[in-house]
Design an enzyme around this catalytic site. Structure first.
Site, PDB file in Angstrom:
ATOM      1  CD  GLN A   1      -0.305  -9.629  -2.033  1.00  0.00           C
ATOM      2  OE1 GLN A   1       0.736 -10.267  -1.950  1.00  0.00           O
ATOM      3  NE2 GLN A   1      -0.940  -9.171  -0.980  1.00  0.00           N
TER       4      GLN A   1
ATOM      5  N   GLY B   1       5.609 -11.396   2.695  1.00  0.00           N
ATOM      6  CA  GLY B   1       5.632 -11.828   1.309  1.00  0.00           C
ATOM      7  C   GLY B   1       4.709 -10.993   0.450  1.00  0.00           C
TER       8      GLY B   1
ATOM      9  CB  CYS C   1      -3.382 -10.931   3.327  1.00  0.00           C
ATOM     10  SG  CYS C   1      -3.038 -10.683   1.577  1.00  0.00           S
ATOM     11  CG  LEU C   2       1.515  -7.214   2.873  1.00  0.00           C
ATOM     12  CD1 LEU C   2       2.754  -7.028   2.010  1.00  0.00           C
ATOM     13  CD2 LEU C   2       1.651  -6.468   4.188  1.00  0.00           C
TER      14      LEU C   2
ATOM     15  CG  HIS D   1      -0.401 -15.803   2.463  1.00  0.00           C
ATOM     16  ND1 HIS D   1      -1.340 -15.501   3.423  1.00  0.00           N
ATOM     17  CD2 HIS D   1      -0.350 -14.723   1.642  1.00  0.00           C
ATOM     18  CE1 HIS D   1      -1.831 -14.292   3.187  1.00  0.00           C
ATOM     19  NE2 HIS D   1      -1.242 -13.792   2.112  1.00  0.00           N
ATOM     20  CD  GLU D   2       2.957 -14.136  -0.444  1.00  0.00           C
ATOM     21  OE1 GLU D   2       2.368 -13.596  -1.393  1.00  0.00           O
ATOM     22  OE2 GLU D   2       2.860 -13.711   0.728  1.00  0.00           O
TER      23      GLU D   2
ATOM     24  CG  HIS E   1      -1.755 -13.756  -2.767  1.00  0.00           C
ATOM     25  ND1 HIS E   1      -2.937 -13.055  -2.689  1.00  0.00           N
ATOM     26  CD2 HIS E   1      -1.097 -13.499  -1.602  1.00  0.00           C
ATOM     27  CE1 HIS E   1      -2.982 -12.405  -1.523  1.00  0.00           C
ATOM     28  NE2 HIS E   1      -1.893 -12.665  -0.848  1.00  0.00           N
TER      29      HIS E   1
HETATM   30 CO    CO Z   1      -1.318 -12.034   1.009  1.00  0.00          CO
END
Ligand code: CO
Length: 173
Positions: A53, A48, A97-98, A139-140, A143
């Site tokens: 991000q 995701g 996480c990216l 998670h998203e 963010h």
């Molecule tokens: Co993340």
């Protein structure tokens, strides 16, 4: 279409609580943006990606869930102005996480969630999820609220996480 640069931990945009967006204002550019977000996420094998991000400041995220065991086919979920309206149960699992590549920490999440959002066509939808989708939604949406998964880590682990992040950050560009 383009792969966007993913903002890394430490950038203030990841700590911003993002505002809901008027769907009409983003409608025209949305298909191209979603394609970019999907490509960007796939390029790093992510589950995701939230708007902040890639430096955007409104409540939008893309989630990609593997549909088969190999994970070659993915189902895309788009959530705009999402809110978690119900949660149930608790599950502890490792998360990454990216924006913090290389960092994985065990954290607690609700096992089931119900989320209200607009989909990519601007229609109000409710998603009831368990498993990977439930985890990704939490998670998203975190963010979009300026939260990062390590915020949920056991406080006793935080000094160690901080130390590891410092080391990892040197490998990020
Ligand atoms: Co993340």
């Amino acid at each position: 279409m383009a792969i966007r640069k993913i903002v890394k931990y430490g950038d203030p945009v990841l700590r911003k609580k993002l505002k809901p967006v008027d769907f009409k204002k983003i409608e025209a550019e949305l298909p191209a943006l979603l394609k970019d977000m999907e490509e960007t996420c796939l390029s790093v094998n992510g589950a995701g990606l939230a708007a902040n991000q890639i430096g955007l400041d409104y409540r939008l995220a893309v989630i990609l869930i593997p549909e088969d065991e190999k994970g070659e086919k993915k189902k895309r979920f788009v959530i705009i102005n999402p809110e978690i309206i119900e949660t149930e149960g608790m599950i502890t699992d490792e998360e990454g996480c990216l924006s913090l590549p290389g960092m994985f920490v065990e954290i607690d999440r609700a096992e089931k969630v119900k989320v209200r959002a607009l989909n990519e066509r601007g229609l109000a939808v409710e998603l009831c999820a368990t498993g990977l989708l439930a985890k990704a939604l939490q998670h998203e949406i975190d963010h979009l609220d300026g939260k990062i998964f390590i915020d949920h880590a056991d406080p006793r682990l935080k000094p160690q996480i901080k130390k590891e992040l410092k080391k990892l950050a040197k490998t990020w560009n």
